[in-house]
Every structure is written in C-alpha cells, then in structure tokens.
Design an enzyme around this catalytic site. Sequence first.
Site, PDB file in Angstrom:
ATOM      1  N   ASP A 203       0.815  -1.196   0.019  1.00 21.13           N
ATOM      2  CA  ASP A 203      -0.006  -0.013  -0.061  1.00 21.13           C
ATOM      3  C   ASP A 203       0.832   1.312  -0.062  1.00 21.13           C
ATOM      4  O   ASP A 203       1.493   1.686   0.894  1.00 21.13           O
ATOM      5  CB  ASP A 203      -1.047   0.043   1.283  1.00 21.13           C
ATOM      6  CG  ASP A 203      -1.811   1.316   1.219  1.00 21.13           C
ATOM      7  OD1 ASP A 203      -1.988   1.898   0.327  1.00 21.13           O
ATOM      8  OD2 ASP A 203      -2.472   1.506   2.349  1.00 21.13           O
TER       9      ASP A 203
ATOM     10  N   LYS B  84       1.563   7.692   1.175  1.00 17.25           N
ATOM     11  CA  LYS B  84       2.079   7.629   2.511  1.00 17.25           C
ATOM     12  C   LYS B  84       3.201   8.460   2.558  1.00 17.25           C
ATOM     13  O   LYS B  84       4.154   8.288   1.778  1.00 17.25           O
ATOM     14  CB  LYS B  84       2.009   6.373   3.020  1.00 17.25           C
ATOM     15  CG  LYS B  84       0.858   5.511   2.985  1.00 17.25           C
ATOM     16  CD  LYS B  84       1.138   4.048   3.542  1.00 17.25           C
ATOM     17  CE  LYS B  84      -0.180   3.241   3.638  1.00 17.25           C
ATOM     18  NZ  LYS B  84      -0.934   3.791   4.746  1.00 17.25           N
TER      19      LYS B  84
ATOM     20  N   ASP C  78      -5.851   6.301   0.358  1.00 22.53           N
ATOM     21  CA  ASP C  78      -5.379   5.542   1.353  1.00 22.53           C
ATOM     22  C   ASP C  78      -6.233   4.867   2.173  1.00 22.53           C
ATOM     23  O   ASP C  78      -5.575   3.942   2.938  1.00 22.53           O
ATOM     24  CB  ASP C  78      -4.195   6.314   2.222  1.00 22.53           C
ATOM     25  CG  ASP C  78      -3.073   5.414   2.913  1.00 22.53           C
ATOM     26  OD1 ASP C  78      -2.854   4.291   2.567  1.00 22.53           O
ATOM     27  OD2 ASP C  78      -2.485   5.974   3.971  1.00 22.53           O
TER      28      ASP C  78
ATOM     29  N   GLU D 134      -8.047   2.231   1.188  1.00 18.30           N
ATOM     30  CA  GLU D 134      -8.518   1.415   0.134  1.00 18.30           C
ATOM     31  C   GLU D 134      -8.772   0.204   0.442  1.00 18.30           C
ATOM     32  O   GLU D 134      -9.519  -0.467  -0.041  1.00 18.30           O
ATOM     33  CB  GLU D 134      -7.158   1.366  -0.753  1.00 18.30           C
ATOM     34  CG  GLU D 134      -5.957   0.308  -0.702  1.00 18.30           C
ATOM     35  CD  GLU D 134      -5.513   0.529   0.861  1.00 18.30           C
ATOM     36  OE1 GLU D 134      -5.183  -0.357   1.404  1.00 18.30           O
ATOM     37  OE2 GLU D 134      -5.345   1.824   1.276  1.00 18.30           O
TER      38      GLU D 134
ATOM     39  N   ARG E 137     -11.024  -0.888   2.760  1.00 15.02           N
ATOM     40  CA  ARG E 137     -12.449  -0.977   2.916  1.00 15.02           C
ATOM     41  C   ARG E 137     -13.190  -1.100   1.625  1.00 15.02           C
ATOM     42  O   ARG E 137     -14.279  -1.627   1.434  1.00 15.02           O
ATOM     43  CB  ARG E 137     -12.948   0.114   3.986  1.00 15.02           C
ATOM     44  CG  ARG E 137     -12.772   1.388   3.196  1.00 15.02           C
ATOM     45  CD  ARG E 137     -12.987   2.515   4.182  1.00 15.02           C
ATOM     46  NE  ARG E 137     -11.817   2.488   5.081  1.00 15.02           N
ATOM     47  CZ  ARG E 137     -11.676   3.178   6.180  1.00 15.02           C
ATOM     48  NH1 ARG E 137     -12.572   4.149   6.320  1.00 15.02           N
ATOM     49  NH2 ARG E 137     -10.495   3.478   6.714  1.00 15.02           N
TER      50      ARG E 137
END
Length: 460
Positions: free
Chosen positions: A233, A240, A310, A312, A314
């Site tokens: 991620d 991030k 970010d 993502e 869910r």
Amino acid sequence: MTLTFASPDGPTIPLYPVRPCRLRKALDTLGERAATWAKAQDFNAGFGAALVIPGEDGAIAAALGGLGDETARKRQRFAMAGVASGLPAGRYALQGNLEDGDLEEACLGWLLSRYRFDRYAKQPPAVAELVAPGGVDAARIEAIVAGEVLTRDLINTPAGDMGPAALEQAARDLAEANGARVEVTEGDDLLDQGFPMIHAVGRAADDDPRLIDLRWGEEGPTLTLVGKGVCFDTGGLNIKPSSSMALMKKDMGGAATVLGLASMIMTLGLPLRLRVLIPAVENSISDEAMRPGDILTSRKGLTVEINNTDAEGRLVLADALTLAVEEKPDLLVSMATLTGAARVAVGPDLAPFYTGDDDDAEALAEAAVRVRDPVWRMPFHDPYEAMLEPGIADLDNAPKGGFGGSITAALFLRRFATHPRYLHFDIYGWTPNPAPGRPKGGVGQGARALFDALPEILDL
C-alpha cells in the site's frame, strides 16, 4: 517450515516447569545437589528462565523452566517459549502437573519458539525439542502452529515476492494440500463480473488485481472468511510518508490470517463448509490510479466518494463482502489490517473485533482467554453512521475529523456485510518487539481465538 513435536522414541531429559512459590518443593524432589546448583546459578523460576542440572557424569540430568510469578504471567504469554529458547540441544519431556490450559499453552509456545523466517538469510536453528506430553491433542496443536506459520511466512515475505499473483499461488498451494478448490477473477474480468472497487484499487499496478475464491467441505454449517489482501500500500495518489510505508508489506495480513485459519480448519477436518474470499491488490501509483474525489459504484450498487486513496482496504473488502452475503453463510468473518486508529486505541497486541451478536462476542472472548490470543470487543456505534454520508455519494471512504476511525471503518463494512452474524477484526498483524514465541515480524491475531470458538458459535 514445519514445527512439530519430537518423536517419543528414545531417551529424554525431564523438564520441570515451576513457579517461584513452588521452586523449593521442586528442588526437594530433585535432591540437595540440584538445589545447591540452582542456588549457585541464582535460578529463581522467573518468567521464561531456563536451568539445566548436570548429572554426576556432566551430562544434563534434568532441567527447570521458570513460569514466573502471578504478575509476570498476567503481563506475558508463553513462558515455556522463553524456556525453550534458553535450553541447549536435547529432547525434553515435561514433568509435573500443569493444568490443561497451561499444558496446552506450554506446548503451543514451545513449538512457536522454533519459528524462523529464513527465506532470505540463514537463521540460528532452534535446538531444544519437546516430546508431546500425555493429555494434549498433539495433532491439533501441530495444526494450529502450522496455520500460524503460514500466516507469519506470508506477512514476512516482501511485496516484491508476495504480490497478488504470489498470494493467489499461496491459496492454490493450500487448497491443493487439503482437497479444496480455487477460482480466481482477475484484471478487467473483475469489471465484467461485478467487482468494480477491487478493480479500481488495484488497476494501477502491473500485478493485476484479483479476487481469490477458495471453497472446501461438503456438509455442515457455512463459514465465509474474507481477508484483506492489499499486498503493498503506497497510499495511492494520497501517498504515504516513507515512515508509514515501511511496513506495508504486512497490509495483506488479513488475507494471511484467514489462510492460516483455513489451514487449521481443513487440516483438522472441522465439520463445516468453508469459503475464503481474498481481494488481492497492490495500491500503486500510475496514470491509472483512482483519484481523490472519484466516485465509485460498488458491487452492491452503493456509490462511494474517494476522499482518501489511502483508505483502500475497505473498498476491496466491500465488494468481497457483498459477494459473500449473496450466499447467506451461517457466519461471515472479515479480517483486515484496516486502520491505524485501532492501534491507537488498543496497541499492537490486542485484536479489536466487532459484532452485533452478544453470544458470539462472549464465546470469542472466552476462547481468547483459553488460547492466549487476546481480543477486545469494539462497538458498532450507530450514531457515527452519519459520518459516512458525504451527501454527494452514498458513502465516504474516509470521513473527515479522524475521530473513531476504526469504528467508522467497521460501520462502512457493515453497510455491505448485511448479515445478522458478522464478525470483523481490525488486526495489526505484526509484532513490533520480540516476545516469547513471537519474534519481531508477522503474526496471526484472532485466528486461534476464533478457531477455538467456532464449535460453540456454529454448534459443531
């Protein structure tokens, strides 16, 4: 890596687990020579302390393992894992009268202490072996450990070697070993088959997004496990910071955990019908990446405004949960490394879980204590539902304000998991500091507790 008990054939070294308050009695049993030796070594049966007692010929005649006092046992788990790590090579046999729960914990901790992640570099081997003591189900403990090893290995593997395709292969390997079957929907076929949000999250990566669907069992109640499989991620276009990206190889910890749990279920032949759904993606950055402000239409038909790329996990879970509900399983479970808010709330050691069923919550909490796999119930707090509704779409994937982040994420998932018996775990999947039986790195959370609770929850 296979972690099993030693063969019962051949000589063994007697090992006496002992608490500080009972040390004197244990030493009286072993004799004055052992007592003198223990005093000289300043052995006080502290948590995880190990002491070998030499015989007259200099060989190991016996060993003592410290269980620690009441305070230490409240603060730590798996004392015998620490003992095992401190003993020299040999085949040990537990002595004494440990209660059933303590005996199982001792065996589980011992086997877990032997875990090494050695795919990329040699690790010092574990040398102390344990013979399965009478009164424990050795096959059950070995199966639970094997499931945990699978989870740890998957999480510990860097994303360069554990992308969506590799995660699919891990599921196929597990299925082949247990007579299960796997179907995979991949790439643009996700759009054709009705999984638009899984596709949207993963479409920017070279390793195509996919939905892995594993099935096993022909009779019994139905259990569906859904695991978040975000193999790395970056945060997407809401990238991030580097400090937050360092551990993102573990963002598929939910998928790793449900595969470990599935391994336990299949190996031990629980009388149920199992389905495992893993939306496997990499949240990458390219001109194909979803954008802040985009509105996605989910499999369920609900629209979702993307206020943070970010958030993502869910999204991919939502499509998978919608599919899961279509078959109306007797129990639906999701596991995901979903929110930093959960870590702020309970730290890295507890696995928060959500359910609307009080009986299931009680069964899970009691099992967690039995098997030393701590969990903590969190609320589906209905007043926070309004935070999910941005007005321009049905749902907001990242509500403003930052309050109750784990709760609002769970409420988001519940909009898709419209099922009366739904359990959601917001796990961390990582041990930040080494502890007995749990080296720094990937770790399963909630799986052993749920496995132990399943017979009660599903009336097996």
